[in-house]
Design an enzyme around this catalytic site. Structure first.
Site, mmCIF file in Angstrom:
data_model
loop_
_atom_site.group_PDB
_atom_site.id
_atom_site.type_symbol
_atom_site.label_atom_id
_atom_site.label_comp_id
_atom_site.label_asym_id
_atom_site.label_seq_id
_atom_site.Cartn_x
_atom_site.Cartn_y
_atom_site.Cartn_z
ATOM 1 N N HIS A 67 20.998 -8.409 43.091
ATOM 2 C CA HIS A 67 22.286 -9.037 43.407
ATOM 3 C C HIS A 67 23.337 -8.652 42.365
ATOM 4 O O HIS A 67 24.466 -8.310 42.711
ATOM 5 C CB HIS A 67 22.153 -10.566 43.440
ATOM 6 C CG HIS A 67 21.297 -11.083 44.545
ATOM 7 N ND1 HIS A 67 20.262 -11.949 44.311
ATOM 8 C CD2 HIS A 67 21.334 -10.868 45.879
ATOM 9 C CE1 HIS A 67 19.691 -12.250 45.471
ATOM 10 N NE2 HIS A 67 20.317 -11.590 46.437
ATOM 11 N N LYS A 126 17.257 -23.704 55.590
ATOM 12 C CA LYS A 126 16.313 -23.257 54.569
ATOM 13 C C LYS A 126 16.030 -24.389 53.586
ATOM 14 O O LYS A 126 16.807 -25.315 53.431
ATOM 15 C CB LYS A 126 16.875 -22.060 53.803
ATOM 16 C CG LYS A 126 16.929 -20.788 54.619
ATOM 17 C CD LYS A 126 17.333 -19.626 53.741
ATOM 18 C CE LYS A 126 17.303 -18.323 54.496
ATOM 19 N NZ LYS A 126 17.602 -17.186 53.630
ATOM 20 N N ARG A 159 18.508 -2.692 50.927
ATOM 21 C CA ARG A 159 17.354 -2.226 50.163
ATOM 22 C C ARG A 159 16.592 -1.152 50.920
ATOM 23 O O ARG A 159 16.058 -0.230 50.335
ATOM 24 C CB ARG A 159 16.395 -3.377 49.865
ATOM 25 C CG ARG A 159 16.972 -4.406 48.925
ATOM 26 C CD ARG A 159 16.078 -5.594 48.861
ATOM 27 N NE ARG A 159 16.094 -6.223 50.195
ATOM 28 C CZ ARG A 159 15.646 -7.426 50.458
ATOM 29 N NH1 ARG A 159 15.123 -8.159 49.528
ATOM 30 N NH2 ARG A 159 15.714 -7.921 51.675
#
Length: 173
Positions: free
Chosen positions: A17, A41, A90
């Site tokens: 990050h 979440k 990624r």
């Protein structure tokens, strides 16, 4: 003035990050790191804790602000005057999901475009989930997260801060 938003859950924020924050902050006049309040979440850190940690991690970046939001990213971008959404990639698997989100954001707010930054190869494997998994077993997370994050993560799991010194011997702090 180019204003961008880098939204995410950042639970916890990682070196990956920080890599995206530092690089994207050089591309815009102002970067807002926006911590998403996601009630679906069960986060390790509260929104306030994540905002505080990211502020500490980015104190060296004068054009970076940190806030929190709930709702749609495109709506939040509009509310703060951001026209760019920054997303990190990624792997190829990230791209499919992120492309759908970017297209949706543009439909919701046609003033916002998304830029994708590939993360540094050093962090291409890294996710907040991996950090939490390693920390939950008391493993060394010092290669995954910045200094301000380490003790806070271990405290959530009530683990001793396990780190390795230059001789690769385990030390407790």
């Amino acid at each position: 003035m180019k204003k961008a938003i880098y939204p995410g859950s950042f639970d916890p924020p990682t070196f990956g990050h920080l890599d995206i924050i530092e690089r994207s902050s050089r591309m815009v006049d102002e970067l807002n790191v926006a911590v998403l309040k996601n009630n679906a979440k069960n986060p390790l850190f509260s929104v306030g804790e994540r905002v505080s940690i990211i502020k500490e991690m980015t104190a060296h970046l004068p054009n970076v602000t940190v806030s929190s939001f709930d709702g749609l990213t495109a709506d939040y971008a509009r509310s703060i005057g951001a026209t760019i959404v920054v997303r990190g990639l990624r792997a190829v698997t990230d791209f499919e999901y992120e492309l759908q989100i970017a297209q949706t954001n543009h439909v919701v707010n046609d003033q916002v475009d998304t830029i994708f930054l590939t993360t540094s190869l050093l962090y291409s494997y890294l996710s907040s989930t991996i950090v939490k998994e390693v920390a939950s077993y008391g493993g060394d997370i010092s290669k995954f997260v910045p200094e301000p994050v380490i003790d806070r993560v271990y405290a959530k799991y009530q683990k001793d801060d396990m780190r390795t010194d230059a001789d690769n011997q385990t030390i407790n702090r």
